[in-house]
Write a protein that holds these residues in place. Structure first.
Motif, PDB file in Angstrom:
ATOM      1  N   LEU A   1      33.360-120.019  60.668  1.00  0.00           N
ATOM      2  CA  LEU A   1      31.930-120.523  59.946  1.00  0.00           C
ATOM      3  C   LEU A   1      31.389-121.518  60.715  1.00  0.00           C
ATOM      4  CD1 LEU A   1      30.631-120.038  57.301  1.00  0.00           C
ATOM      5  CD2 LEU A   1      32.035-121.636  56.396  1.00  0.00           C
ATOM      6  N   PHE A   2      30.191-121.208  60.966  1.00  0.00           N
ATOM      7  CA  PHE A   2      29.175-122.445  61.427  1.00  0.00           C
ATOM      8  C   PHE A   2      29.644-123.874  60.678  1.00  0.00           C
ATOM      9  CE2 PHE A   2      26.985-119.175  63.439  1.00  0.00           C
ATOM     10  CZ  PHE A   2      27.044-119.620  64.682  1.00  0.00           C
ATOM     11  N   GLY A   3      29.734-124.857  61.489  1.00  0.00           N
ATOM     12  CA  GLY A   3      29.842-126.270  60.953  1.00  0.00           C
ATOM     13  C   GLY A   3      31.110-126.496  60.332  1.00  0.00           C
ATOM     14  N   GLU A   4      32.236-125.577  60.481  1.00  0.00           N
ATOM     15  CA  GLU A   4      33.478-125.783  60.018  1.00  0.00           C
ATOM     16  C   GLU A   4      34.396-126.472  61.421  1.00  0.00           C
ATOM     17  OE1 GLU A   4      36.124-125.936  56.909  1.00  0.00           O
ATOM     18  OE2 GLU A   4      34.117-125.154  56.790  1.00  0.00           O
ATOM     19  N   ASN A   5      35.217-127.451  60.892  1.00  0.00           N
ATOM     20  CA  ASN A   5      35.961-127.807  61.971  1.00  0.00           C
ATOM     21  C   ASN A   5      37.492-127.373  62.181  1.00  0.00           C
ATOM     22  OD1 ASN A   5      34.155-129.697  63.105  1.00  0.00           O
ATOM     23  ND2 ASN A   5      34.320-131.141  61.576  1.00  0.00           N
ATOM     24  N   TYR A   6      37.907-126.874  63.028  1.00  0.00           N
ATOM     25  CA  TYR A   6      38.927-126.258  63.095  1.00  0.00           C
ATOM     26  C   TYR A   6      40.180-127.127  64.102  1.00  0.00           C
ATOM     27  CZ  TYR A   6      36.684-122.418  61.084  1.00  0.00           C
ATOM     28  OH  TYR A   6      35.831-121.581  60.191  1.00  0.00           O
ATOM     29  N   GLY A   7      41.285-127.188  63.658  1.00  0.00           N
ATOM     30  CA  GLY A   7      42.298-127.701  64.605  1.00  0.00           C
ATOM     31  C   GLY A   7      42.793-127.065  65.611  1.00  0.00           C
ATOM     32  N   ASP A   8      43.624-127.245  66.333  1.00  0.00           N
ATOM     33  CA  ASP A   8      44.213-126.497  67.679  1.00  0.00           C
ATOM     34  C   ASP A   8      44.975-125.349  67.025  1.00  0.00           C
ATOM     35  OD1 ASP A   8      43.246-128.245  69.522  1.00  0.00           O
ATOM     36  OD2 ASP A   8      45.096-129.310  69.367  1.00  0.00           O
ATOM     37  N   GLU A   9      45.639-125.407  65.950  1.00  0.00           N
ATOM     38  CA  GLU A   9      46.186-124.360  65.118  1.00  0.00           C
ATOM     39  C   GLU A   9      45.445-123.708  63.934  1.00  0.00           C
ATOM     40  OE1 GLU A   9      49.263-122.550  65.740  1.00  0.00           O
ATOM     41  OE2 GLU A   9      49.024-123.490  67.631  1.00  0.00           O
ATOM     42  N   VAL A  10      45.244-122.566  63.993  1.00  0.00           N
ATOM     43  CA  VAL A  10      44.395-122.109  62.946  1.00  0.00           C
ATOM     44  C   VAL A  10      44.881-120.859  62.099  1.00  0.00           C
ATOM     45  CG1 VAL A  10      42.098-122.711  64.055  1.00  0.00           C
ATOM     46  CG2 VAL A  10      43.058-120.490  64.602  1.00  0.00           C
ATOM     47  N   ARG A  11      44.544-120.459  61.013  1.00  0.00           N
ATOM     48  CA  ARG A  11      45.051-119.299  60.147  1.00  0.00           C
ATOM     49  C   ARG A  11      44.095-118.297  60.045  1.00  0.00           C
ATOM     50  NH1 ARG A  11      44.983-118.058  54.537  1.00  0.00           N
ATOM     51  NH2 ARG A  11      46.883-116.989  53.759  1.00  0.00           N
ATOM     52  N   VAL A  12      44.582-117.148  60.639  1.00  0.00           N
ATOM     53  CA  VAL A  12      43.835-115.977  60.722  1.00  0.00           C
ATOM     54  C   VAL A  12      44.097-115.152  59.704  1.00  0.00           C
ATOM     55  CG1 VAL A  12      43.181-113.861  62.275  1.00  0.00           C
ATOM     56  CG2 VAL A  12      43.772-116.298  63.064  1.00  0.00           C
ATOM     57  N   VAL A  13      43.008-114.479  59.018  1.00  0.00           N
ATOM     58  CA  VAL A  13      43.168-113.329  58.050  1.00  0.00           C
ATOM     59  C   VAL A  13      42.696-111.991  58.713  1.00  0.00           C
ATOM     60  CG1 VAL A  13      42.382-112.546  55.931  1.00  0.00           C
ATOM     61  CG2 VAL A  13      42.967-115.002  56.033  1.00  0.00           C
ATOM     62  N   GLU A  14      43.503-110.793  58.869  1.00  0.00           N
ATOM     63  CA  GLU A  14      43.233-109.728  59.626  1.00  0.00           C
ATOM     64  C   GLU A  14      43.286-108.829  58.487  1.00  0.00           C
ATOM     65  OE1 GLU A  14      45.022-107.799  63.355  1.00  0.00           O
ATOM     66  OE2 GLU A  14      46.254-107.566  61.917  1.00  0.00           O
ATOM     67  N   ILE A  15      42.400-107.886  58.265  1.00  0.00           N
ATOM     68  CA  ILE A  15      42.060-106.852  57.265  1.00  0.00           C
ATOM     69  C   ILE A  15      41.969-105.485  58.108  1.00  0.00           C
ATOM     70  CG2 ILE A  15      41.106-105.932  55.291  1.00  0.00           C
ATOM     71  CD1 ILE A  15      40.042-108.757  54.793  1.00  0.00           C
ATOM     72  N   GLY A  16      43.120-104.515  57.801  1.00  0.00           N
ATOM     73  CA  GLY A  16      42.863-103.256  58.578  1.00  0.00           C
ATOM     74  C   GLY A  16      42.580-103.317  60.287  1.00  0.00           C
ATOM     75  N   GLY A  17      43.493-104.300  60.636  1.00  0.00           N
ATOM     76  CA  GLY A  17      43.198-104.230  62.198  1.00  0.00           C
ATOM     77  C   GLY A  17      41.823-104.801  62.703  1.00  0.00           C
ATOM     78  N   PRO A  18      41.001-104.290  63.611  1.00  0.00           N
ATOM     79  CA  PRO A  18      39.879-104.744  63.901  1.00  0.00           C
ATOM     80  C   PRO A  18      39.088-104.768  62.848  1.00  0.00           C
ATOM     81  CG  PRO A  18      40.315-102.331  64.825  1.00  0.00           C
ATOM     82  CD  PRO A  18      41.393-102.726  63.916  1.00  0.00           C
TER      83      PRO A  18
END
Length: 890
Positions: free
Chosen positions: A655-672
Motif C-alpha cells: 500500500l502506498f504511504g505505508e511504512n514496512y520494516g525489514d520483516e513483513v507479513r505476506v498474505v497469499e491467496i490461491g498462489g499467484p
C-alpha cells in the motif's frame, strides 16, 4: 558526474564506514505534523524522540530521502536554488560517533578524489560555520581536519542550531559551504554572501533537550540527551550543480531536459533575457518533478490536503506553459521527460509510468475546463464593474477566483490589464495572508501530536504489546497501565471511559483498512466493553478503549481479553474479500489500477484505487465474477513472514504511504492470484467468505475511484432483497424476471416518446406567444427594447428558446430583449440582442451582469445571447429599468 552517481558514491562511502543503508521512505508518512516528508531525518524521528529504539545493529544508518517542501510555492523559479522536491542524503549515528566522527566522515567524502570514490572538491574552496559558542567543533575543524581559521565562521541560533520546533532533541550545527568564486558575489565567506558561498552539507550535533518556545531561541535547554546523536543532510541537487559545472539546479541533468522540452513545446527560449519567462520555465521543471514523485507515492489531485498541493503544482505547470505559448496538452511531454531523468535513481518509476501519465492527463483536461469557467467568471465581474463605472477588481474577487475556482492570479492580472482594469493586490495579499495564518495555526496545533505520545512512552519502550490474535481469540494479559481523560490512573470504576494497556492481547488494532476488534476485558465480576483498539508509538503499543460496564479495574491485575467472535469472523471475511477484489480489479483494468486505500468491517468493504475513467457495467460485472470465482475455488489463504526484499521479489503488492520494516507479513491467496503485504486478519480458505455482492463504483476525487461490496451474510441479505424487488416488479409487469430489462426498456421508450410529443406541443405554444410579444417592444433612442416577465416556473431552457425566437423576429432592427421569471424563489433571466444592436455597442453578457445585480444573481454568455439566474424576484422590475437606462446611455 550524473546525479545517480552522486547518490551511489554517497551511499557507498557510509556503508564502507559501517552504516546500514536505509531506503527512502515514502513522501507520505503517518505523521500528524506533515503533509509530506520534508527532511531526511523525518523517518528517524521516533528514534530521536525516544519513542523507539533504533533497529540498526551498528547504531549507524545512511539514507537518501526524497523530500517535498511546499510552503513557498510562489517563490519557485524566482531564486535558482529553491526546489519543492529535493533529495537529502544523510548519515545518522545513535549514540555511536559524535562531532569528530561526523566532521571527518563528511570532509573525507567531499575532498577525496573522484578516482578514489569521493567527490573531489578543492578543500581550499570549502568554508565551514559553527554555532556561536561551539568551540569543540571549531577546534575539530581546525586541528583534526586542517581548515584554516579564517575559513571557520560562527553563526547564531537561527543558522547554526537545530530543533524540531517542539520540545525534544536539539543541538548545535556545523555547515559546510563551497566558494563558487567572485563572479557569484562578494568575498568574505558565508556570513558575507550565501549565494557565492553555497551551503551543501549540514551536520547536526544532537546533544540536548529543549523546552517550550519557538525556533528563534526563545526556549530553555531542560536537559542533556542520554546518548548524543548525529543527523546530517547533504543536498544532492546542490552538489550536482558544483560537480556538473552549472549555475543552478535547473541546469543539472535532472531538470535541464524538461526546460528543453518546454522550449520545443512553446517556441520560447530559456535564458533569452526575459526574467518572467525564465521563472515560468523553472516552475515547469520543478513542479513536473515534484508532481511526478507525489503521484508515484500514491497521491491523486483533489481539493484538500496532499491532493490539493498536487493539483496546485500541476495547474501551475499548465498555466506557465500557456503563458510561454503552448496551445495544446503539455503534461504528457513533461512527465515523460522527467520520468526518463529520474528513473536511474528511482527504478520504481518504470512500473508506474502508465498510471502517472493517466493521472496527469486527466488533471490537465480538468484544469483546461477550469480555465474556461474561470474566464467566464472574470468576464462577468469585469462587465459588472464597467457598468458601474469602477476600474479596480476587488481583492476578495481576485482571491475567490484564485482560491475557489483555481484561477491563477497572474491570469487575473493579465486579463484585467486587457480589460483596462486594475486589481486590488493589497486586499488580495491580505486574503492570502489570512489563509496562510489559518494554515499555520492548524499546523501548529497538529505539531503537538508527537508530545501526546510521551504519555505512553514508558510502555512503548519497555513493554510493547505482544499481539496473539492471529491464532487466538481469548488470552490472559496483565494490566500495565490505565489512562483516563488523558492522564495515567491507577484504577478505573464502573462507568469510566478508560484506555487499557495490556502486555498481551488477542484484539486486532485498527490498521491496513481493517477496523479494530470489538470484545471484552474480564476479571471476576468486572467487565469492560472494548469498542476500539488503536496503535501508538509507531504501531508498537495497543491501546484498548473501553467502558467499565461492571465492577472496577486496577493496574497490575491479570485479566482475560476476549474478542467478539462474530465481529472477527465478519471482519476476516470482508478483509479477505478486499484482497480478492483488488486482484480481480487489476486483472480487468491492468496494473495502473493501484490501491489508494480501503476500509473493511464485518459484512462490508470499500476499496479505493487510482484510476481516471469510470468503470463500465461490463467491467464491474467481470470484477464481480472473478471475485466470486475465487471464492468458489476455495483457495487456500496462506500467511507468512519474510524479508521486504523477498516479498517484493515474489510480486507482493504494498500500500502506498505505508511504512514496512525489514520483516513483513505476506498474505497469499490461491498462489499467484493474490499476493499482498498485509497485517490484517483473514479467513483460512476463500470459500469461507461466502458470496460477495459488488454494489457499484463511484468517483472519490480526480483520478480516484471506489468499489463497494458486501460479504458473507450481508451479501446474502442484499441478494435476497434484490430478488424480492425483482419478483415484485415481475408481478407488476406480468412478465418473468428474466424479461424485466426488455420490458422496462420498452416502457421507458414509450415514456420518452410521450415526453417528446408533449415537449413539441409546448414549443409550438411558446412560438405562438412570441409573435404576440414582439408588438409590445418600446422605442428607446435608436433601439427597440422588449422587457417581459414570463409566467412563474418558466425554466432557463424555455427562456433561451423564446429569447432566440424573439431576436429572429426583430430582423434587421437594433433590438434588445430581456426576459425574466420567478416569484421569490429561483429567478432565471436572459438577454438577447440582434446583430444590429451588437454592432452599435450592446453586449448581452454585460447586460446579464447588470441585471444580476438587481436580482441577487449572476450570469454570462456571448454578445448576442446571455443567461443567468438570481434569487430575488422583487428586483426584476428594477433590472428591467437598469437595462433601459443602459440602452439610453449607448
Amino acid at each position: 558526474m550524473q546525479t545517480h552517481e552522486i547518490r551511489d558514491r554517497f551511499t557507498s562511502h557510509f556503508v564502507d564506514a559501517g552504516h546500514q543503508p536505509v531506503p527512502s521512505a515514502s513522501l507520505i508518512l503517518d505523521d500528524p505534523t506533515l503533509l509530506f516528508v520534508n527532511a531526511g531525518m523525518v523517518p528517524f524521528k521516533p528514534y530521536f524522540l525516544g519513542q523507539q529504539n533504533p533497529p540498526f545493529e551498528s547504531g549507524k544508518a545512511t539514507s537518501i530521502q526524497k523530500c517535498v517542501r511546499t510552503l513557498d510555492i510562489e517563490e519557485v523559479g524566482i531564486t535558482t536554488r529553491h526546489n519543492t522536491f529535493f533529495q537529502m542524503a544523510g548519515n545518522f549515528s545513535f549514540g555511536q560517533y559524535f562531532k569528530e566522527g561526523a566532521i571527518t566522515l563528511a570532509w573525507e567524502l567531499l575532498t577525496k578524489s573522484q578516482a578514489d570514490g569521493g567527490f573531489g572538491l578543492d578543500p581550499e574552496r570549502l568554508w565551514v560555520t559553527v554555532y556561536t559558542d561551539d568551540d569543540e567543533a571549531a577546534e575539530i575543524w581546525r586541528e583534526k581536519v586542517g581548515v584554516a581559521d579564517d575559513r571557520i565562521q560562527r553563526m547564531g541560533m537561527e543558522d547554526n542550531f537545530w530543533s524540531m520546533g517542539i520540545p525534544g532533541p536539539c543541538g548545535p550545527c556545523s555547515e559546510i559551504y563551497y566558494d563558487r568564486g567572485p563572479e557569484y558575489g562578494a568575498d568574505g565567506g558565508p556570513i558575507a554572501d550565501d549565494n557565492r558561498y553555497m551551503e551543501i552539507w549540514n551536520l547536526v550535533f544532537m546533544e540536548s533537550i529543549r523546552g517550550e518556545g519557538d525556533k528563534k531561541g526563545n526556549f530553555d535547554i531542560v536537559g542533556e540527551l542520554p546518548k548524543k546523536n548525529i543527523d546530517t543532510g547533504l543536498g544532492i541537487e546542490r552538489l550536482a550543480c558544483l560537480l556538473q559545472g552549472v549555475d543552478n539546479v535547473y541546469e543539472t541533468d535532472l531538470l535541464a531536459p524538461v526546460i528543453q522540452a518546454a522550449e520545443e513545446l512553446t517556441g520560447t527560449k530559456y535564458a533569452a533575457g526575459n526574467q518572467e519567462d525564465d521563472v515560468r520555465f523553472r516552475v515547469i521543471a520543478d513542479h513536473s518533478r515534484t508532481a511526478m514523485m507525489i503521484i508515484l507515492d500514491g497521491v491523486t489531485p483533489s481539493n484538500e490536503g496532499r491532493g490539493y498541493i498536487l493539483r496546485r503544482l500541476m495547474r501551475r505547470i499548465v498555466r506557465s506553459a500557456r503563458l510561454l505559448g503552448a496551445t495544446g496538452n503539455t503534461l504528457e511531454t513533461f512527465m515523460n521527460t522527467i520520468m526518463d531523468t529520474m528513473t536511474p535513481s528511482f527504478p520504481e518509476i518504470a512500473d508506474n509510468r502508465e498510471r502517472i501519465l493517466r493521472v496527469s492527463l486527466a488533471e490537465e483536461k480538468a484544469f483546461l475546463k477550469t480555465l474556461e469557467s474561470g474566464t467566464t467568471r472574470f468576464d462577468e465581474t469585469a462587465a459588472a464593474l464597467k457598468s458601474s463605472g469602477q476600474k479596480t477588481v476587488p481583492g476578495d474577487k481576485a482571491f475567490e477566483l484564485h482560491d475557489t475556482y483555481g484561477f491563477p492570479i497572474d491570469l487575473t492580472l493579465e486579463m484585467a490589464a486587457e480589460a483596462g482594469l486594475d486589481v486590488d493586490m493589497d486586499a488580495f495579499h491580505a486574503a492570502m495572508d489570512e489563509q496562510r495564518q489559518r494554515a499555520k495555526a492548524d499546523n501548529k496545533a497538529k505539531k503537538h501530536g508527537n508530545v501526546d505520545e510521551s504519555l505512553y512512552r514508558e510502555w512503548i519502550d519497555g513493554h510493547p504489546t505482544e499481539f496473539v490474535g492471529f491464532t487466538e481469540l481469548e488470552h490472559e494479559g496483565k494490566v500495565l497501565g490505565l489512562v483516563r481523560g488523558g492522564e495515567k490512573v491507577g484504577e478505573a470504576a464502573q462507568g469510566d471511559e478508560v484506555e487499557v494497556i495490556l502486555d498481551v492481547t488477542p484484539m486486532y488494532a485498527e490498521g491496513g483498512g481493517q477496523l479494530a476488534d470489538r470484545g471484552r476485558i474480564v476479571v471476576g465480576d468486572t467487565i469492560l466493553d472494548v469498542h476500539d483498539v488503536q496503535k501508538v508509538g509507531n504501531k508498537k503499543l495497543w491501546v484498548h478503549k473501553a467502558t467499565v460496564a461492571n465492577g472496577g479495574l486496577d493496574v497490575g491485575q491479570t485479566v482475560r481479553a476476549e474478542v467478539d467472535p462474530t465481529w472477527r469472523h465478519g471482519a476476516r471475511q470482508a478483509h479477505t474479500a478486499t484482497h480478492l477484489i483488488h486482484a480481480a480489479l487489476r486483472e480487468v483494468l491492468g496494473p495502473t489500477a493501484v490501491q489508494a486505500g480501503s476500509m473493511n468491517k464485518p459484512g462490508y468493504l470499500r476499496f479505493d484505487f487510482n484510476y481516471t475513467d469510470q468503470l463500465t457495467a461490463a467491467q464491474l460485472e467481470e470484477i464481480a465474477t472473478i471475485t466470486n470465482q475465487a471464492v468458489d475455488a476455495d483457495f487456500s489463504v496462506n500467511t507468512f513472514e519474510t524479508s521486504l526484499d523477498e516479498a517484493k521479489a515474489m510480486g507482493a503488492m504494498a500500500l502506498f504511504g505505508e511504512n514496512y520494516g525489514d520483516e513483513v507479513r505476506v498474505v497469499e491467496i490461491g498462489g499467484p492470484f493474490s499476493i499482498e503485504l498485509c497485517g490484517g486478519t483473514h479467513v483460512d480458505h476463500s470459500s469461507q467468505i461466502g458470496p460477495v455482492a459488488v454494489l457499484g463504483e463511484s468517483s472519490v476525487g480526480s483520478g480516484a475511484r471506489r468499489i463497494e461490496a458486501y460479504s458473507g451474510l450481508d451479501s446474502f441479505a442484499y441478494f435476497s432483497k434484490e430478488a424480492a424487488i425483482a419478483n415484485a416488479l415481475a408481478g407488476e409487469m406480468k412478465a418473468p424476471t428474466e424479461d424485466l430489462p426488455e420490458r422496462i426498456a420498452q416502457l421507458t421508450e414509450r415514456l420518452r416518446a410521450a415526453e417528446k410529443e408533449i415537449e413539441n406541443l409546448r414549443k409550438n405554444e411558446l412560438a405562438n406567444k412570441t409573435g404576440e410579444l414582439v408588438n409590445k417592444a418600446e422605442e428607446v433612442g435608436k433601439f427597440r427594447y422588449l422587457a417581459v416577465k414570463l409566467p412563474d416556473g418558466t425554466n432557463g431552457g424555455d427562456m433561451r428558446t423564446i429569447a432566440t425566437d424573439l431576436r429572429g423576429r426583430f430582423g434587421d432592427s437594433a433590438a434588445v430583449i430581456v426576459l425574466a421569471a420567478g416569484d421569490g424563489g429561483k429567478v432565471p433571466f436572459a438577454v438577447a440582442a440582434t446583430k444590429a444592436a451588437v454592432d452599435q455597442g450592446v453586449k448581452a453578457g454585460e447586460f446579464v451582469g447588470l441585471f444580476g445585480q438587481c436580482v441577487g444573481g449572476r450570469g454570462g454568455g456571448k454578445p448576442d445571447l446571455a443567461q443567468g439566474s438570481g434569487s430575488d424576484a422583487a428586483g426584476i422590475e428594477a433590472g428591467f429599468a437598469a437595462l433601459r437606462d443602459r440602452i439610453e446611455q449607448i
